[in-house]
Design a protein around this motif. Structure first.
Motif, PDB file in Angstrom:
ATOM      1  N   PHE A   1      37.676  -0.254 -80.760  1.00  0.00           N
ATOM      2  CA  PHE A   1      38.685  -1.079 -81.450  1.00  0.00           C
ATOM      3  C   PHE A   1      38.992  -2.302 -80.603  1.00  0.00           C
ATOM      4  O   PHE A   1      38.777  -2.305 -79.390  1.00  0.00           O
ATOM      5  CB  PHE A   1      39.956  -0.271 -81.748  1.00  0.00           C
ATOM      6  CG  PHE A   1      40.523   0.484 -80.585  1.00  0.00           C
ATOM      7  CD1 PHE A   1      41.422  -0.105 -79.704  1.00  0.00           C
ATOM      8  CD2 PHE A   1      40.159   1.807 -80.354  1.00  0.00           C
ATOM      9  CE1 PHE A   1      41.947   0.596 -78.630  1.00  0.00           C
ATOM     10  CE2 PHE A   1      40.683   2.529 -79.287  1.00  0.00           C
ATOM     11  CZ  PHE A   1      41.583   1.919 -78.414  1.00  0.00           C
ATOM     12  N   GLU A   2      39.486  -3.344 -81.280  1.00  0.00           N
ATOM     13  CA  GLU A   2      39.704  -4.613 -80.592  1.00  0.00           C
ATOM     14  C   GLU A   2      41.172  -4.974 -80.448  1.00  0.00           C
ATOM     15  O   GLU A   2      41.497  -5.989 -79.848  1.00  0.00           O
ATOM     16  CB  GLU A   2      38.960  -5.746 -81.317  1.00  0.00           C
ATOM     17  CG  GLU A   2      39.396  -5.986 -82.743  1.00  0.00           C
ATOM     18  CD  GLU A   2      40.126  -7.304 -82.977  1.00  0.00           C
ATOM     19  OE1 GLU A   2      39.818  -8.309 -82.329  1.00  0.00           O
ATOM     20  OE2 GLU A   2      41.021  -7.298 -83.840  1.00  0.00           O
TER      21      GLU A   2
ATOM     22  N   LEU B   1      42.204   6.864 -85.722  1.00  0.00           N
ATOM     23  CA  LEU B   1      41.241   7.302 -84.706  1.00  0.00           C
ATOM     24  C   LEU B   1      41.087   8.814 -84.739  1.00  0.00           C
ATOM     25  O   LEU B   1      39.967   9.339 -84.671  1.00  0.00           O
ATOM     26  CB  LEU B   1      41.702   6.856 -83.318  1.00  0.00           C
ATOM     27  CG  LEU B   1      41.075   5.561 -82.782  1.00  0.00           C
ATOM     28  CD1 LEU B   1      41.432   4.381 -83.660  1.00  0.00           C
ATOM     29  CD2 LEU B   1      41.505   5.309 -81.345  1.00  0.00           C
ATOM     30  N   GLU B   2      42.198   9.524 -84.863  1.00  0.00           N
ATOM     31  CA  GLU B   2      42.134  10.984 -84.902  1.00  0.00           C
ATOM     32  C   GLU B   2      41.365  11.467 -86.131  1.00  0.00           C
ATOM     33  O   GLU B   2      40.614  12.446 -86.060  1.00  0.00           O
ATOM     34  CB  GLU B   2      43.553  11.554 -84.884  1.00  0.00           C
ATOM     35  CG  GLU B   2      44.277  11.306 -83.560  1.00  0.00           C
ATOM     36  CD  GLU B   2      45.735  11.680 -83.606  1.00  0.00           C
ATOM     37  OE1 GLU B   2      46.321  11.922 -82.535  1.00  0.00           O
ATOM     38  OE2 GLU B   2      46.308  11.720 -84.716  1.00  0.00           O
TER      39      GLU B   2
ATOM     40  N   PRO C   1      37.787   3.542 -76.662  1.00  0.00           N
ATOM     41  CA  PRO C   1      38.585   4.502 -75.913  1.00  0.00           C
ATOM     42  C   PRO C   1      39.164   5.606 -76.801  1.00  0.00           C
ATOM     43  O   PRO C   1      39.105   5.520 -78.022  1.00  0.00           O
ATOM     44  CB  PRO C   1      39.699   3.642 -75.309  1.00  0.00           C
ATOM     45  CG  PRO C   1      39.187   2.238 -75.364  1.00  0.00           C
ATOM     46  CD  PRO C   1      38.327   2.181 -76.589  1.00  0.00           C
ATOM     47  N   ASN C   2      39.764   6.626 -76.168  1.00  0.00           N
ATOM     48  CA  ASN C   2      40.244   7.776 -76.918  1.00  0.00           C
ATOM     49  C   ASN C   2      41.616   7.531 -77.554  1.00  0.00           C
ATOM     50  O   ASN C   2      42.334   6.600 -77.185  1.00  0.00           O
ATOM     51  CB  ASN C   2      40.280   9.014 -76.017  1.00  0.00           C
ATOM     52  CG  ASN C   2      41.249   8.851 -74.845  1.00  0.00           C
ATOM     53  OD1 ASN C   2      42.451   8.818 -75.008  1.00  0.00           O
ATOM     54  ND2 ASN C   2      40.706   8.765 -73.633  1.00  0.00           N
ATOM     55  N   ALA C   3      41.955   8.384 -78.513  1.00  0.00           N
ATOM     56  CA  ALA C   3      43.201   8.230 -79.266  1.00  0.00           C
ATOM     57  C   ALA C   3      44.430   8.394 -78.380  1.00  0.00           C
ATOM     58  O   ALA C   3      45.450   7.743 -78.596  1.00  0.00           O
ATOM     59  CB  ALA C   3      43.235   9.230 -80.422  1.00  0.00           C
TER      60      ALA C   3
ATOM     61  N   LEU D   1      44.216   7.923 -68.067  1.00  0.00           N
ATOM     62  CA  LEU D   1      44.029   7.917 -69.518  1.00  0.00           C
ATOM     63  C   LEU D   1      42.672   8.476 -69.929  1.00  0.00           C
ATOM     64  O   LEU D   1      42.383   8.546 -71.128  1.00  0.00           O
ATOM     65  CB  LEU D   1      44.153   6.481 -70.058  1.00  0.00           C
ATOM     66  CG  LEU D   1      45.527   5.814 -69.926  1.00  0.00           C
ATOM     67  CD1 LEU D   1      45.451   4.351 -70.362  1.00  0.00           C
ATOM     68  CD2 LEU D   1      46.585   6.558 -70.733  1.00  0.00           C
ATOM     69  N   ASP D   2      41.836   8.853 -68.952  1.00  0.00           N
ATOM     70  CA  ASP D   2      40.451   9.268 -69.222  1.00  0.00           C
ATOM     71  C   ASP D   2      39.793   8.223 -70.118  1.00  0.00           C
ATOM     72  O   ASP D   2      39.164   8.528 -71.138  1.00  0.00           O
ATOM     73  CB  ASP D   2      40.412  10.647 -69.880  1.00  0.00           C
ATOM     74  CG  ASP D   2      39.001  11.236 -69.906  1.00  0.00           C
ATOM     75  OD1 ASP D   2      38.164  10.787 -69.104  1.00  0.00           O
ATOM     76  OD2 ASP D   2      38.729  12.106 -70.755  1.00  0.00           O
TER      77      ASP D   2
END
Length: 359
Positions: free
Chosen positions: A75-76, A85-86, A97-99, A247-248
């Motif tokens: 995403f930008e 995202l989920e 990146p992750n949610a 944030l992994d």
């Protein structure tokens, strides 16, 4: 990701603004096909991408088709709904990146709480859900203090300074009932930022520190590499690494920091995306922030972050873009135009990178 995405893979980008445009251009140069998803059929990103899917971010049928068309999705901008995202992850899509990272960084209370837990300093802050919350916070913190919406708001929007307790009610009303945060005033000497990237394997690459200057709450210029001490540089890089690892995170992010007396640092903001203060890398480094983000989410090795030139990036806001002809003739500079049709006051229409020196 167990192996790098091969050439010809499809990278999906949620968001269709100028950051999506430059991500799409970087991905195309590396041999990927880009599917951009957003609400505008004639957006800056759609105009340079192989495929454009036009839909609301909450349209599940459209998200299903988007997921099926992409090998990885990124995403930008940070106002994409976390629920979207989920939903994509639930459908088997790879998203980076992750949610969780998005959810934390799009909420100012969660973001500052995360920073404190990671050992990163912030201004004092208070969660505000009612006028009585605000009055109690002002009684404890004092004035001046900055009231902001917890979510959204950028370039000075969605925030108001309170300089006297008598202004509390009007300030709270100006946010139209939105959840808010009250922040203590930061007595800072300057603002710097760090652009950093992390891969799936945990490798971290950090770009040199930039120094930022704002006009009316909107970024005007970034000079990088900034003239900072090695101690300050090391502290800034350490903060960026803590954020990425906590944030992994996979991809590029921007960390804005306030420099206090004695070169102490506190967090201003985390941007979970490529960032305006990183545009200088397009001409200062062999691998700019946009290519770096694509490399990271595609599982490729991260690129070189060493600065070859010192660059001053200047945003072109609103009618500034009308001087494109003169700007295009400047020596030792490169002009970037975002393809937006209406040069409204304060709207980011492009930027120019001016080479200040060779390093």
């Amino acid at each position: 990701m167990t192996a790098p995405l091969p050439l010809g893979s499809k990278i999906g980008i949620l968001g269709d603004g100028q950051l999506g445009r430059m991500l799409s251009q970087a991905a195309s140069r590396l041999g990927f096909n880009v599917v951009v998803y957003g609400p505008d059929a004639m957006s800056p990103a759609a105009n340079v991408s192989a495929v454009s899917k036009v839909a609301r971010y909450t349209d599940q049928e459209a998200l299903n088709r988007f997921a099926a068309a992409c090998d990885v999705i990124t995403f930008e901008f940070e106002n994409v709904p976390v629920s979207s995202l989920e939903y994509l992850v639930g459908k088997g899509a790879r998203v980076a990146p992750n949610a969780r990272a998005l959810g934390i960084t799009q909420d100012r209370v969660l973001e500052k709480s995360f920073a404190r837990e990671a050992g990163i300093g912030t201004v004092d802050f208070y969660e505000i859900n009612s006028l009585s919350d605000l009055e109690a916070a002002l009684a404890e913190n004092g004035v001046p203090a900055l009231l902001k919406t917890r979510r959204e708001g950028y370039d000075g929007k969605g925030q108001v300074w309170i300089r006297d307790v008598s202004e509390a009610e009007a300030a709270f009303s100006s946010l139209n009932g939105r959840a808010a945060i009250l922040e203590a005033r930061a007595d800072f000497q300057r603002e710097i930022s760090v652009i950093a990237a992390r891969g799936y394997d945990g490798e971290v690459r950090v770009y040199p520190v930039g120094e930022n200057h704002h006009i009316k709450g909107i970024l005007s210029t970034t000079l990088a590499p900034a003239e900072v001490s090695e101690t300050l540089k090391g502290r800034a890089e350490d903060i960026a690494r803590r954020v990425l690892e906590g944030l992994d995170y996979v991809g590029v992010l921007g960390v804005e920091l306030f420099v206090l007396e004695g070169d102490q640092l506190i967090l201003n903001e985390i941007a979970p995306r490529v960032h305006n203060t990183g545009h200088w890398t397009q001409d200062g480094c062999l691998c700019d922030q946009f290519e770096q983000h694509i490399r990271a989410v595609a599982g490729w090795p991260l690129g070189d972050t060493m600065a070859r030139f010192q660059v001053e990036m200047t945003n072109l806001l609103g009618p500034d873009i009308l001087a494109w002809e003169a700007l295009s003739q400047e020596a030792d500079s490169r002009l970037y135009i975002y393809g937006k049709d209406e040069p409204r006051e304060g709207r980011k229409m492009g930027h120019i990178n001016r080479i200040k020196s060779t390093l």
